[in-house]
Design a protein around this motif. Structure first.
Motif, PDB file in Angstrom:
ATOM      1  N   LEU A   1      66.536  61.153 -35.763  1.00  0.00           N
ATOM      2  CA  LEU A   1      66.198  62.065 -36.855  1.00  0.00           C
ATOM      3  C   LEU A   1      67.233  61.942 -37.973  1.00  0.00           C
ATOM      4  N   ALA A   2      68.505  61.837 -37.591  1.00  0.00           N
ATOM      5  CA  ALA A   2      69.569  61.728 -38.598  1.00  0.00           C
ATOM      6  C   ALA A   2      69.390  60.473 -39.451  1.00  0.00           C
ATOM      7  N   ALA A   3      69.018  59.365 -38.819  1.00  0.00           N
ATOM      8  CA  ALA A   3      68.836  58.113 -39.558  1.00  0.00           C
ATOM      9  C   ALA A   3      67.625  58.203 -40.486  1.00  0.00           C
ATOM     10  N   ALA A   4      66.543  58.814 -39.997  1.00  0.00           N
ATOM     11  CA  ALA A   4      65.337  58.955 -40.822  1.00  0.00           C
ATOM     12  C   ALA A   4      65.635  59.831 -42.035  1.00  0.00           C
ATOM     13  N   ARG A   5      66.402  60.872 -41.790  1.00  0.00           N
ATOM     14  CA  ARG A   5      66.782  61.816 -42.847  1.00  0.00           C
ATOM     15  C   ARG A   5      67.618  61.115 -43.927  1.00  0.00           C
ATOM     16  N   LYS A   6      68.552  60.304 -43.466  1.00  0.00           N
ATOM     17  CA  LYS A   6      69.418  59.585 -44.398  1.00  0.00           C
ATOM     18  C   LYS A   6      68.585  58.623 -45.266  1.00  0.00           C
ATOM     19  N   ALA A   7      67.673  57.917 -44.621  1.00  0.00           N
ATOM     20  CA  ALA A   7      66.832  56.955 -45.347  1.00  0.00           C
ATOM     21  C   ALA A   7      65.950  57.665 -46.377  1.00  0.00           C
ATOM     22  N   ALA A   8      65.384  58.805 -45.982  1.00  0.00           N
ATOM     23  CA  ALA A   8      64.492  59.533 -46.902  1.00  0.00           C
ATOM     24  C   ALA A   8      65.272  60.028 -48.119  1.00  0.00           C
ATOM     25  N   TYR A   9      66.443  60.620 -47.882  1.00  0.00           N
ATOM     26  CA  TYR A   9      67.203  61.161 -49.022  1.00  0.00           C
ATOM     27  C   TYR A   9      67.774  60.051 -49.915  1.00  0.00           C
ATOM     28  N   ALA A  10      68.059  58.882 -49.339  1.00  0.00           N
ATOM     29  CA  ALA A  10      68.518  57.760 -50.173  1.00  0.00           C
ATOM     30  C   ALA A  10      67.403  57.398 -51.169  1.00  0.00           C
ATOM     31  N   SER A  11      66.148  57.459 -50.704  1.00  0.00           N
ATOM     32  CA  SER A  11      65.020  57.158 -51.592  1.00  0.00           C
ATOM     33  C   SER A  11      64.792  58.274 -52.606  1.00  0.00           C
ATOM     34  N   VAL A  12      64.902  59.519 -52.155  1.00  0.00           N
ATOM     35  CA  VAL A  12      64.743  60.658 -53.077  1.00  0.00           C
ATOM     36  C   VAL A  12      65.709  60.502 -54.252  1.00  0.00           C
ATOM     37  N   ASN A  13      66.930  60.077 -53.953  1.00  0.00           N
ATOM     38  CA  ASN A  13      67.955  59.965 -54.995  1.00  0.00           C
ATOM     39  C   ASN A  13      67.656  58.877 -56.022  1.00  0.00           C
ATOM     40  N   LYS A  14      66.749  57.966 -55.688  1.00  0.00           N
ATOM     41  CA  LYS A  14      66.401  56.898 -56.642  1.00  0.00           C
ATOM     42  C   LYS A  14      65.315  57.350 -57.616  1.00  0.00           C
ATOM     43  N   ILE A  15      64.671  58.459 -57.300  1.00  0.00           N
ATOM     44  CA  ILE A  15      63.560  58.892 -58.152  1.00  0.00           C
ATOM     45  C   ILE A  15      64.099  59.796 -59.260  1.00  0.00           C
ATOM     46  N   ASP A  16      63.675  59.466 -60.457  1.00  0.00           N
ATOM     47  CA  ASP A  16      64.228  60.118 -61.630  1.00  0.00           C
ATOM     48  C   ASP A  16      63.079  60.813 -62.367  1.00  0.00           C
ATOM     49  N   CYS A  17      63.072  62.142 -62.312  1.00  0.00           N
ATOM     50  CA  CYS A  17      62.038  62.896 -63.015  1.00  0.00           C
ATOM     51  C   CYS A  17      62.585  64.284 -63.260  1.00  0.00           C
ATOM     52  N   LYS A  18      62.692  64.644 -64.535  1.00  0.00           N
ATOM     53  CA  LYS A  18      63.370  65.915 -64.787  1.00  0.00           C
ATOM     54  C   LYS A  18      62.498  67.137 -64.449  1.00  0.00           C
ATOM     55  N   GLY A  19      61.243  66.914 -64.176  1.00  0.00           N
ATOM     56  CA  GLY A  19      60.371  68.037 -63.844  1.00  0.00           C
ATOM     57  C   GLY A  19      60.308  68.357 -62.354  1.00  0.00           C
ATOM     58  N   LEU A  20      61.084  67.646 -61.522  1.00  0.00           N
ATOM     59  CA  LEU A  20      60.929  67.815 -60.067  1.00  0.00           C
ATOM     60  C   LEU A  20      62.155  68.433 -59.386  1.00  0.00           C
ATOM     61  N   PHE A  21      61.929  69.103 -58.268  1.00  0.00           N
ATOM     62  CA  PHE A  21      63.027  69.559 -57.406  1.00  0.00           C
ATOM     63  C   PHE A  21      62.631  69.287 -55.951  1.00  0.00           C
ATOM     64  N   ASN A  22      63.636  69.310 -55.058  1.00  0.00           N
ATOM     65  CA  ASN A  22      63.327  69.134 -53.629  1.00  0.00           C
ATOM     66  C   ASN A  22      64.331  69.915 -52.791  1.00  0.00           C
ATOM     67  N   ARG A  23      63.952  70.218 -51.571  1.00  0.00           N
ATOM     68  CA  ARG A  23      64.909  70.797 -50.626  1.00  0.00           C
ATOM     69  C   ARG A  23      65.878  69.704 -50.189  1.00  0.00           C
ATOM     70  N   THR A  24      67.132  70.087 -49.914  1.00  0.00           N
ATOM     71  CA  THR A  24      68.119  69.082 -49.479  1.00  0.00           C
ATOM     72  C   THR A  24      68.371  69.177 -47.977  1.00  0.00           C
ATOM     73  N   ASP A  25      67.648  70.086 -47.304  1.00  0.00           N
ATOM     74  CA  ASP A  25      67.959  70.321 -45.886  1.00  0.00           C
ATOM     75  C   ASP A  25      66.785  70.048 -44.940  1.00  0.00           C
ATOM     76  N   ILE A  26      65.857  69.169 -45.350  1.00  0.00           N
ATOM     77  CA  ILE A  26      64.740  68.844 -44.438  1.00  0.00           C
ATOM     78  C   ILE A  26      65.323  68.142 -43.190  1.00  0.00           C
ATOM     79  N   GLY A  27      65.004  68.685 -42.038  1.00  0.00           N
ATOM     80  CA  GLY A  27      65.478  68.086 -40.781  1.00  0.00           C
ATOM     81  C   GLY A  27      66.943  68.338 -40.467  1.00  0.00           C
ATOM     82  N   ALA A  28      67.628  69.066 -41.330  1.00  0.00           N
ATOM     83  CA  ALA A  28      69.086  69.206 -41.166  1.00  0.00           C
ATOM     84  C   ALA A  28      69.445  69.996 -39.912  1.00  0.00           C
ATOM     85  N   ARG A  29      68.631  70.990 -39.589  1.00  0.00           N
ATOM     86  CA  ARG A  29      68.989  71.861 -38.465  1.00  0.00           C
ATOM     87  C   ARG A  29      69.016  71.110 -37.137  1.00  0.00           C
TER      88      ARG A  29
END
Ligand code: AMP
Ligand code: GLY
Length: 415
Positions: A385-413
């Motif tokens: 789960l930790a590896a999947a989470r890391k991969a997903a957030y690495a991709s989220v960080n590449k997306i550039d759109c000023k109209g969007l927001f996301n949670r930063t804690d999906i799967g964190a618990r």
């Protein structure tokens, strides 16, 4: 062997279904109605709204569609499955009568009560004073649900008496949602998970377990949404818990619906909670979950057309799942689930190497823009789960759109 499929919907769930079908060797052509900018890369999008049953049926007939798969509840509640079946067309989903397991909370609750399916204690009210008196006499927190389709937003977990009273006022006096009627429920405490089973009458084909994140902001703060991220599998849901849920919840509900003359076909989605070690029902849906489908179907290891066809025909089929974890982060329009802007350009998608399912996008010239509340579901896959989470957030960080927001804690618990 070369099958033509029509997928009804235009969100991330539809994109995941189209993607799974595109890997089937039997499928030669996929249409999506209405689809979106991402779906258009794998299917031909036809501009028919999901609520236009008449034109969807005409399209399916004209194109000799072999199988139609329904995504959203709105089409089911309009009786699209009944209409297609009457016309002799193959369609995957429940009839209008069976879809009431989702569209009427009261029907679902009564059915569970009659058959001892574990769920929160509840009562139904249409009178404000009686509802308020009931709430005042019972424990807080308390859960208040509008009875009817409210796109996942008709639920208030009231932590104070004042919040409960405000919710009752909204639903019963102000008629914010339409004709007022509420179910007042015991508050259950525990971790939630989503258990979807493909069903044909008494036969169940369980899908892999997923976990959604329903609140808008980090640490489960903010309003309820359609879901802000998900992952599958879910470590705390052991094989034993899954088996218990199947035997005490999903199978008895399917059996009861057969006995009562409304056999269920399609996806029976149990929104479950592990309350003091026992799985109990929070809600049922009559369709693939969104965003759960986006993390479950990438783990499916087989021919998806074959699976759906087996289910529609009632044949035996044992789905297999890849052991890897898939985690997805929803990128939503700022303001969602309240008022939000559309029309922001999304940049950076080309730099993302993990899969991205489009939830609410449109194409304008050579640009991809936001057109909905939930806009993208960005996936990561990994051995843990930790590896999947890391991969997903690495991709989220590449997306550039000023109209969007996301949670930063999906799967964190659990990671
Ligand atoms: P629903 O639309 O019924 O799935 O409810 C939305 C969310 O409200 C659920 O995912 C839970 O987080 C919460 N919820 C609903 N019913 C209950 C309950 N009886 N006890 C605790 N939380 C609940
Ligand atoms: N993610 C919850 C739902 O599909 O309703």
């Amino acid at each position: 062997m070369s099958k033509k499929v029509l997928v009804i919907g235009g969100g991330g769930r539809c994109h995941a279904i189209v993607d799974a079908l595109s890997r089937s060797p039997q499928v030669s052509k996929i249409y999506a109605a209405p689809g979106n900018a991402g779906i258009a890369t794998a299917a031909e999008c036809v501009p028919i709204p999901v609520s236009d049953v008449k034109n969807l049926l005409e399209f399916a007939k004209a194109e000799n569609i072999d199988m139609t798969i329904v995504g959203p509840e709105a089409a089911l509640a309009l009786g699209i499955v009944d209409a297609f079946r009457e016309a002799g067309l193959k369609i995957f989903g429940p009839t209008k009568a069976a879809a009431r397991i989702e569209s009427s909370k009261e029907y679902a609750k009564d059915l569970m009560a009659r058959h001892g399916v574990p769920t929160a204690a509840y009562r139904t009210f249409d009178n404000f004073d009686e509802a308020l008196a009931y709430v005042k006499a019972g424990p807080i927190p308390v859960v208040i649900k509008y009875d009817g389709l409210a796109a996942g937003k008709g639920v208030v977990v009231a932590l104070t008496l004042k919040e409960a009273e405000d919710a009752l006022r909204d639903m019963l006096l102000d008629e914010t949602f339409g004709k007022g009627r509420v179910v007042i429920e015991e508050f259950l405490d525990g971790p939630e998970f989503s258990f979807m089973c493909i069903v044909n009458g008494n036969r169940l084909y369980p899908l892999a377990i997923a976990r959604d994140h329903k609140r808008a902001y980090d640490h489960d703060a903010g309003p309820n949404t359609g879901g802000m991220g998900a992952y599958s599998p879910v470590p705390f849901v052991t094989e034993e818990i899954k088996q218990t849920a199947l035997e005490t919840i999903l199978q008895p509900v399917a059996d009861t619906m057969v006995e009562e003359g409304v056999p269920f076909t399609g996806v029976l989605y149990g929104g479950l909670i592990l309350h003091k070690g026992t799985p109990k029902v929070i809600e049922f849906n009559a369709r693939f979950g969104d965003p759960e489908t986006e993390v479950v179907l990438p783990r499916f290891d087989g021919d998806f057309y074959e699976f759906i066809d087996a289910a529609v025909e009632g044949r035996e089929y044992e789905p297999k799942w890849k052991p890897e974890t898939v985690l997805g982060v929803v990128m939503a329009a700022k303001g969602y689930p309240g008022h939000y802007e559309k029309g922001h350009t999304i940049l950076g998608l080309k730099d993302v190497t993990t899969p991205v399912y489009h939830m609410g996008t449109g194409t304008y010239g050579d640009k991809i823009q936001t057109v909905g509340g939930r806009v993208l579901m960005v996936l990561g896959e990994g051995e843990t789960l930790a590896a999947a989470r890391k991969a997903a957030y690495a991709s989220v960080n590449k997306i550039d759109c000023k109209g969007l927001f996301n949670r930063t804690d999906i799967g964190a618990r659990e990671a």
